[in-house]
Design a protein around this motif. Structure first.
Motif, PDB file in Angstrom:
ATOM      1  N   GLY A 277       0.609  -0.928   0.789  1.00 59.14           N
ATOM      2  CA  GLY A 277       0.256  -0.022   0.103  1.00 59.14           C
ATOM      3  C   GLY A 277       1.322   1.382  -0.097  1.00 59.14           C
ATOM      4  N   ALA A 278       1.477   1.283   0.649  1.00 58.66           N
ATOM      5  CA  ALA A 278       2.561   3.175   1.440  1.00 58.66           C
ATOM      6  C   ALA A 278       3.354   2.535  -0.122  1.00 58.66           C
ATOM      7  CB  ALA A 278       3.552   2.336   2.718  1.00 58.66           C
ATOM      8  N   THR A 280       3.063   1.278  -3.399  1.00 60.44           N
ATOM      9  CA  THR A 280       2.102   1.402  -4.906  1.00 60.44           C
ATOM     10  C   THR A 280       1.743   3.297  -4.185  1.00 60.44           C
ATOM     11  OG1 THR A 280       1.060  -0.466  -4.272  1.00 60.44           O
ATOM     12  CG2 THR A 280       0.300   1.835  -5.679  1.00 60.44           C
ATOM     13  N   ARG A 281       1.878   3.811  -3.327  1.00 60.20           N
ATOM     14  CA  ARG A 281       1.092   4.972  -3.170  1.00 60.20           C
ATOM     15  C   ARG A 281       2.008   6.224  -3.459  1.00 60.20           C
ATOM     16  NH1 ARG A 281      -2.447   3.063   1.299  1.00 60.20           N
ATOM     17  NH2 ARG A 281      -0.841   3.174   2.865  1.00 60.20           N
ATOM     18  N   ARG A 282       3.545   5.356  -2.493  1.00 61.06           N
ATOM     19  CA  ARG A 282       4.806   6.212  -3.029  1.00 61.06           C
ATOM     20  C   ARG A 282       4.797   6.556  -4.648  1.00 61.06           C
ATOM     21  NH1 ARG A 282       8.467   8.697   0.427  1.00 61.06           N
ATOM     22  NH2 ARG A 282      10.764   9.245  -0.542  1.00 61.06           N
ATOM     23  N   GLN A 285       1.749   3.817  -9.089  1.00 59.97           N
ATOM     24  CA  GLN A 285       0.429   2.259  -9.455  1.00 59.97           C
ATOM     25  C   GLN A 285       0.764   1.331 -10.215  1.00 59.97           C
ATOM     26  OE1 GLN A 285      -3.889   2.156  -9.531  1.00 59.97           O
ATOM     27  NE2 GLN A 285      -4.118  -0.482  -9.288  1.00 59.97           N
ATOM     28  N   ASP A 405       0.400   6.695 -12.163  1.00 58.13           N
ATOM     29  CA  ASP A 405      -1.096   6.365 -12.157  1.00 58.13           C
ATOM     30  C   ASP A 405      -1.509   5.676 -12.811  1.00 58.13           C
ATOM     31  OD1 ASP A 405      -0.532   6.672  -8.852  1.00 58.13           O
ATOM     32  OD2 ASP A 405      -0.465   9.025  -9.443  1.00 58.13           O
ATOM     33  N   THR A 408      -8.920   4.585 -11.676  1.00 57.09           N
ATOM     34  CA  THR A 408      -9.268   3.885  -9.984  1.00 57.09           C
ATOM     35  C   THR A 408     -11.245   3.984  -9.947  1.00 57.09           C
ATOM     36  OG1 THR A 408      -9.014   5.347  -8.728  1.00 57.09           O
ATOM     37  CG2 THR A 408      -7.421   3.975  -8.932  1.00 57.09           C
TER      38      THR A 408
END
Length: 417
Positions: A277-278, A280-282, A285, A405, A408
């Motif tokens: 999660g962290a 991918t956010r950084r 995706q 990204d 979504t």
């Protein structure tokens, strides 16, 4: 709408608990069943390839129509039926062993029908999560479920290796059977009311299958993801077909040590699930889908170097690196495809993807068996890991490489841009 951690979501906790039991049973089985075939039933490399093929060929045989059927039914009911079916089938293995009538032919038949039940469960499972937790919680939900899978990947094979030495491989299959029973009992306790399946659209099977395929292959990022996963799974099937024989006959490890080595890759998977999660956010995706496996999958090239000395450490390191990359990739790509797909197409979308990416596994299993007979076990391992590493080129050479990204939100139509 649910807010906060999904561990405060009672029905997600029930799904998570059932998945924990099921995944532990699965990974006990992935070690116990091949050891049962290789050690107890004296299977040849080609017969081990047949066993790998039998476990996954259902995705080729019924994968596409299964997606249509799942979209017509309540998904929790499909999952329950699949769990109870797998429990009964796997229970027949130790019962036959106790009666002295267990054969490789029975093991192949059980693997085939367990695979059919798994097709329905997996398609329904990935299609059920969005309606249970909401699309805004998909990344967190998938990461938590992948963490369970990775933990089971450590604990399951290790426990299986010890149990096989203590109580025989056939009796160890009982743990796998019990895992599916526990999963079903947890699913029965879920209280969230599932939306009524939509009855509109085409009544005939073929147009509905075509709609799911069209959605998948008209989306360029999803097309590249399918190419990578299908190629990796094909060579992963070849790897699976020969790895237990390689570790027991070429490297010379006892069952307990085989279990430990097979479990090591799960450590990387747990780390990947915790960081996904962290991370991918950084980095974004899109980069989680192509950059992370590009950097980690070459670690698998160390696995065929395994020998009963310090080189086991190299193989273990390669398994950890590969496990990390695979889980980060899986969390990112599964979340993407769940997020962009309309509710009414989820079953068919997941079935279309699974048809291709899991349908290559039985072909890979047969390839691995043939390579083991022709090139020897170590040679077959080299071909398998080289193919797994090369699979990442699909996403590296796709438009994903130029993105940070991905969308979504669900697309409105049956096609994708």
């Amino acid at each position: 709408m649910h807010r906060g951690s999904l561990f405060r979501h009672a029905d997600f906790r029930r799904l998570w608990a059932g998945d924990t039991a099921s995944q532990f049973g699965v990974f006990v089985g992935t070690t116990a069943v091949p050891l049962l075939a290789a050690v107890t039933l004296a299977a040849t490399p080609f017969e081990m390839g047949l066993l790998t093929a039998a476990e996954t060929i259902a995705f080729l045989l019924i994968g596409l129509p299964a997606g249509v059927w799942v979209d017509r039914l309540r998904r929790r009911r499909v999952m329950l039926t699949a769990d109870f079916t797998r429990f009964a089938l796997l229970l027949s293995v130790p019962v036959s062993w106790w009666a002295g009538v267990l054969t490789l032919a029975q093991l192949l038949v059980v693997a085939l029908f367990v695979g059919i039940a798994t097709v329905f469960f997996d398609i329904a499972y990935q299609s059920y999560l969005p309606s249970l937790v909401g699309r805004e919680h998909l990344l967190e939900g998938n990461a938590k479920l992948q963490a369970v899978q990775s933990t089971a990947q450590i604990a399951g094979p290790s426990a299986a290796g010890v149990l096989v030495q203590l109580v025989t491989a056939a009796n160890t299959v009982l743990v796998t059977s019990a895992g599916f029973l526990t999963s079903a009992l947890c699913l029965l306790r879920i209280r969230t009311v599932e939306p009524e399946p939509e009855r509109g659209g085409h009544a005939r099977l073929a147009p509905q299958i075509a709609e799911g395929l069209r959605f998948v292959f008209s989306d360029k990022p999803l097309r590249a993801i399918v190419g990578t996963t299908a190629t990796a799974n094909c060579f992963g099937g070849a790897f699976t077909a020969v790895q237990v024989l390689f570790l027991t006959r070429t490297v010379g490890l006892p069952p307990a040590a085989v279990g430990v080595l097979l479990a090591v890759g799960g450590a990387g998977g747990i780390l990947g699930a915790l960081c996904s999660g962290a991370l991918t956010r950084r980095i974004g995706q899109a980069r989680a889908i192509w950059l992370v496996p590009l950097c980690t999958m070459p670690g698998h090239l160390l696995i065929p170097l395994a020998a009963p000395d310090w080189r086991l450490g190299l193989a273990a390191f390669g398994a950890v690196a590969g496990g990390f990359g695979i889980i980060v990739y899986n969390v990112a790509q599964v979340t993407y495809r769940q997020a962009i797909c309309p509710e009414r197409l989820l079953g068919r979308m997941n079935a279309s993807v699974r048809f291709v990416v899991w349908g290559t596994i039985p072909l890979g299993g047969l390839l691995g068996g043939a390579l083991g007979e022709g090139l020897g076990l170590r040679g077959a391992m080299w071909v398998a890991v080289a193919g797994e590493v090369a699979a990442v080129l699909w996403v590296v050479c796709s438009p994903l490489r130029h993105l940070r990204d991905l969308p979504t939100e669900a697309k409105s139509g049956s096609g994708a841009a």
